[in-house]
Design an enzyme around this catalytic site. Structure first.
Site, PDB file in Angstrom:
ATOM      1  CB  CYS A 119      44.019  -3.048  39.528  1.00 32.06           C
ATOM      2  SG  CYS A 119      43.787  -1.269  39.707  1.00 32.06           S
TER       3      CYS A 119
ATOM      4  CG  HIS B 211      41.235  -4.864  42.226  1.00 35.20           C
ATOM      5  ND1 HIS B 211      42.061  -4.117  43.036  1.00 35.20           N
ATOM      6  CD2 HIS B 211      40.781  -4.015  41.254  1.00 35.20           C
ATOM      7  CE1 HIS B 211      42.111  -2.874  42.576  1.00 35.20           C
ATOM      8  NE2 HIS B 211      41.345  -2.793  41.503  1.00 35.20           N
TER       9      HIS B 211
ATOM     10  CG  ASN C 119      41.367   0.650  43.010  1.00 38.35           C
ATOM     11  OD1 ASN C 119      42.347  -0.048  43.239  1.00 38.35           O
ATOM     12  ND2 ASN C 119      40.814   0.726  41.814  1.00 38.35           N
TER      13      ASN C 119
END
EC number: 2.3.1.180
Length: 325
Positions: free
Chosen positions: A115, A252, A282
């Site tokens: 990520c 993020h 996500n």
């Protein structure tokens, strides 16, 4: 004193057509729209077609970023793709993107920091552009996280989606102050002792398979708020900024509670925090450029604004970047 900065001159993104709602997931695993939204803030996510590899998503995002920058594939002289879901073990997805776009011979490679990958990739491109080694870099975050999910595990399968986003990065002359357009400072971190908190239980050198995503959610949440806040503070310090000076915070998109927790810890005003997690879920390394593009398209982020990026992912890796758009 004149300096060369790496400036973000174009931004683009792409989401696959198929949308998977929380209600859709409730048909295959014991969950509900209310349960998912309460714990994550997620309402839906996008899912790539079976015949649509990560490179296809990356190419579409890159095309849009190049148009935004007024550039063509012929201008590109560096491609860095942040992905944890490559088309193949090798070659790098970046080389496949290069072929599909028709980019001339140039450096093209992948960065794997899960990520946090987009922030890491942006820092790598900065090293090329600011040193005069590239004049038109494509930095792409592209992921198909749904390929890694165990659809019987309700704690993880509800969290992730697919998508891609891209920045075009070019050199710009500045005066070495925070008024310059361009990347101002980074803070990158990794704590390999926490690999067991977020990982995929497979790989070519262990199981010979792709594996599924596994996560100790509560522990990741605890580390995320503390570590992200530290990296943001560090990135601002090296940039010569105070957090309060930042116009927009583009984090993020992991979980709405994490976004809120980091914002509260740093005293960030809620309206400055760009959140797309409800609609995208996500998307790992793709989430920052996806959120950035969404905020540009709806008119919030404008040229000249100070923007702060941050991410945290498996590794555990985390990092932040401050730049003037």
């Amino acid at each position: 004193m004149s300096v060369i900065r790496s400036a973000v001159t174009g931004v683009g993104s792409y989401l696959p057509e198929q949308i998977v709602t929380n209600a859709d997931l409730a048909q295959i695993v014991e969950t509900s729209d209310e349960w998912i939204q309460e714990r994550t803030g997620i309402k839906q996510r996008h899912k790539a077609r079976d015949d649509q590899p990560t490179s296809d998503l990356a190419v579409e995002a890159a095309k849009r970023a190049l148009i935004d920058a007024g550039k063509t594939a012929a201008d590109v002289d560096l491609i860095v793709v942040a992905t944890t879901t490559p088309d193949m073990t090798f070659p790098a997805t970046a080389s496949i993107v290069q072929r599909k776009l028709g980019v001339p011979v140039c450096p093209a490679f992948d960065v794997q920091a899960v990520c946090s990958g987009f922030v890491y990739a942006l820092s790598v491109a900065d090293g090329f552009v600011a040193r005069g080694l590239a004049k038109c870099a494509l930095v792409i975050g592209a992921e198909e996280m749904t390929r890694l999910l165990d659809w019987t595990d309700r704690s993880t399968c509800v969290l992730f989606g697919d998508g891609a986003g891209a920045f075009v990065v070019e050199p710009r002359e500045g005066q070495g102050t925070t008024a310059d357009q361009g990347l101002l400072g980074f803070a990158l971190r990794c704590d390999g002792s926490k690999t067991d908190l977020l990982y995929v239980d497979g790989g070519p050198a262990t199981t010979g398979s792709v594996g599924h995503l596994r996560m100790a959610g509560n522990q990741v949440f605890k580390y995320a708020v503390i570590n992200i806040a530290e990296a943001i503070t560090a990135a601002c310090k090296v940039s010569g900024l105070e957090v309060s000076e930042v116009d927009w915070f583009v984090p993020h998109q992991a979980n709405q509670r994490i976004l809120r927790g980091v914002g509260d810890r740093l005293g960030l005003e809620e309206h400055k925090v760009i959140s797309t997690v409800a609609m995208h879920a996500n998307t790992s390394a793709a989430s920052i450029p996806l959120a950035m593009d969404a905020a540009i398209q709806d008119g919030r982020i404008k040229r000249g604004d100070l923007v702060l990026l941050e991410a945290m992912g498996g590794g555990l890796t985390w990092g932040a970047c401050a730049f003037r758009f």
